[in-house]
Design a protein around this motif. Structure first.
Motif, PDB file in Angstrom:
ATOM      1  N   VAL A   1      70.480  47.671  38.060  1.00  0.00           N
ATOM      2  CA  VAL A   1      71.889  47.285  38.174  1.00  0.00           C
ATOM      3  C   VAL A   1      72.322  46.476  36.961  1.00  0.00           C
ATOM      4  O   VAL A   1      73.365  46.747  36.342  1.00  0.00           O
ATOM      5  CB  VAL A   1      72.117  46.463  39.468  1.00  0.00           C
ATOM      6  CG1 VAL A   1      73.510  45.838  39.456  1.00  0.00           C
ATOM      7  CG2 VAL A   1      71.956  47.338  40.688  1.00  0.00           C
ATOM      8  N   PHE A   2      71.516  45.475  36.593  1.00  0.00           N
ATOM      9  CA  PHE A   2      71.865  44.632  35.450  1.00  0.00           C
ATOM     10  C   PHE A   2      71.798  45.419  34.138  1.00  0.00           C
ATOM     11  O   PHE A   2      72.616  45.207  33.241  1.00  0.00           O
ATOM     12  CB  PHE A   2      70.929  43.423  35.369  1.00  0.00           C
ATOM     13  CG  PHE A   2      71.232  42.358  36.380  1.00  0.00           C
ATOM     14  CD1 PHE A   2      72.470  41.743  36.414  1.00  0.00           C
ATOM     15  CD2 PHE A   2      70.285  41.962  37.309  1.00  0.00           C
ATOM     16  CE1 PHE A   2      72.764  40.759  37.345  1.00  0.00           C
ATOM     17  CE2 PHE A   2      70.561  40.983  38.250  1.00  0.00           C
ATOM     18  CZ  PHE A   2      71.807  40.375  38.265  1.00  0.00           C
TER      19      PHE A   2
ATOM     20  N   SER B   1      72.391  48.622  33.722  1.00  0.00           N
ATOM     21  CA  SER B   1      73.585  49.460  33.629  1.00  0.00           C
ATOM     22  C   SER B   1      74.812  48.619  33.282  1.00  0.00           C
ATOM     23  O   SER B   1      75.715  49.080  32.573  1.00  0.00           O
ATOM     24  CB  SER B   1      73.817  50.221  34.934  1.00  0.00           C
ATOM     25  OG  SER B   1      74.091  49.325  35.997  1.00  0.00           O
ATOM     26  N   GLY B   2      74.839  47.368  33.778  1.00  0.00           N
ATOM     27  CA  GLY B   2      75.937  46.474  33.437  1.00  0.00           C
ATOM     28  C   GLY B   2      75.939  46.130  31.959  1.00  0.00           C
ATOM     29  O   GLY B   2      76.992  46.136  31.302  1.00  0.00           O
TER      30      GLY B   2
ATOM     31  N   LYS C   1      80.493  43.896  35.874  1.00  0.00           N
ATOM     32  CA  LYS C   1      80.250  45.312  36.128  1.00  0.00           C
ATOM     33  C   LYS C   1      79.106  45.520  37.135  1.00  0.00           C
ATOM     34  O   LYS C   1      79.020  46.561  37.776  1.00  0.00           O
ATOM     35  CB  LYS C   1      79.920  46.032  34.823  1.00  0.00           C
ATOM     36  CG  LYS C   1      81.090  46.128  33.846  1.00  0.00           C
ATOM     37  CD  LYS C   1      80.680  46.786  32.543  1.00  0.00           C
ATOM     38  CE  LYS C   1      81.821  46.831  31.552  1.00  0.00           C
ATOM     39  NZ  LYS C   1      82.946  47.686  31.995  1.00  0.00           N
ATOM     40  N   SER C   2      78.230  44.524  37.238  1.00  0.00           N
ATOM     41  CA  SER C   2      77.060  44.641  38.107  1.00  0.00           C
ATOM     42  C   SER C   2      77.320  44.192  39.541  1.00  0.00           C
ATOM     43  O   SER C   2      76.489  44.443  40.427  1.00  0.00           O
ATOM     44  CB  SER C   2      75.902  43.807  37.534  1.00  0.00           C
ATOM     45  OG  SER C   2      75.556  44.221  36.226  1.00  0.00           O
TER      46      SER C   2
ATOM     47  N   ILE D   1      74.976  44.609  42.901  1.00  0.00           N
ATOM     48  CA  ILE D   1      74.283  43.416  43.398  1.00  0.00           C
ATOM     49  C   ILE D   1      74.556  43.243  44.891  1.00  0.00           C
ATOM     50  O   ILE D   1      73.639  43.005  45.687  1.00  0.00           O
ATOM     51  CB  ILE D   1      74.728  42.156  42.629  1.00  0.00           C
ATOM     52  CG1 ILE D   1      74.273  42.231  41.171  1.00  0.00           C
ATOM     53  CG2 ILE D   1      74.168  40.898  43.284  1.00  0.00           C
ATOM     54  CD1 ILE D   1      74.842  41.125  40.301  1.00  0.00           C
TER      55      ILE D   1
END
Length: 217
Positions: A104-105, A107-108, A142-143, A147
């Motif tokens: 997730v991070f 991709s952010g 964005k994450s 999250i």
């Protein structure tokens, strides 16, 4: 449904609920730390470490939490590492969650436009300042949806803690059913307490997501 039985069970469930929430959120905090560090390592392609992190992510994303807990709780003592059931639950949840949070991070971080970094460097920002003040805030915003989804997922995964004799909500429900055969009442309270645990997180997450979207928009 015997509501006298339900009422008599509530104190037992409250104790199990508090334990489940405590270990669940410790594991989630642990997963956020692991996820952020892993995402940085993968994003900046740090030699050796990025390969280790890639293996870790694939391993933990593709094996059930139950198997991981069994390995930590029953396997590690074979080599002299003995930990309590509570610690095992928090560590297992943190390692599983970290593998999801890392993606997730990452991709952010990768979602931040190159023009943002070029503009900040043109304005005289150092690379450190650019990362702290420009990249990180945008990457985090964005994450947020990912999250929130992972936090809810991890809280639901606490239901397997009972397999290592941790006296969580699921353990209490199975224990009461086995002792008194009040299946309907025990399962009713199990559902109620999981809703109490998850519904505020879902609601708060939706509010935060909307605020982030409005800010980004």
């Amino acid at each position: 449904m015997d509501f006298n039985v339900v009422i008599s069970y509530i104190p037992t469930y409250v104790d199990a609920f508090l334990l489940t929430v405590k270990i669940g959120w410790i594991g989630i905090a642990f997963s956020l730390v692991i996820g952020i560090l892993s995402a940085f390592i993968m994003h900046f392609k740090i030699p050796v470490l990025s390969q280790i992190v890639a293996v870790y992510i694939e391993l933990f994303r593709n094996t059930p939490l139950l198997v991981q807990l069994f390995f930590i709780y029953f396997g590690l003592p074979k080599i002299g590492i003995v930990i309590s059931a509570g610690t095992c639950g928090a560590v297992g949840l943190g390692l599983l969650g970290g593998s999801y949070m890392a993606e997730v991070f990452r991709s952010g971080l990768e979602g931040v436009s190159i023009s943002q970094t070029e503009s900040s460097l043109a304005l005289g920002f150092s690379k450190t300042q650019m990362f702290i003040y420009v990249i990180l805030p945008q990457a985090f915003s964005k994450s947020v949806p990912g999250i929130v989804a992972n936090v809810i997922f991890l809280l639901k995964e606490t239901s397997v803690f009972s397999a290592i004799s941790l006296m969580d909500l699921m353990f209490r429900a199975k224990d009461l059913i086995g002792l008194y055969y009040n299946t309907t009442e025990a399962l009713f309270l199990l559902v109620i307490f999981y809703v109490i645990m998850l519904l505020p997180v879902s609601f708060l997450g939706s509010v935060i997501e909307k605020k982030v979207v409005s800010i980004n928009g």
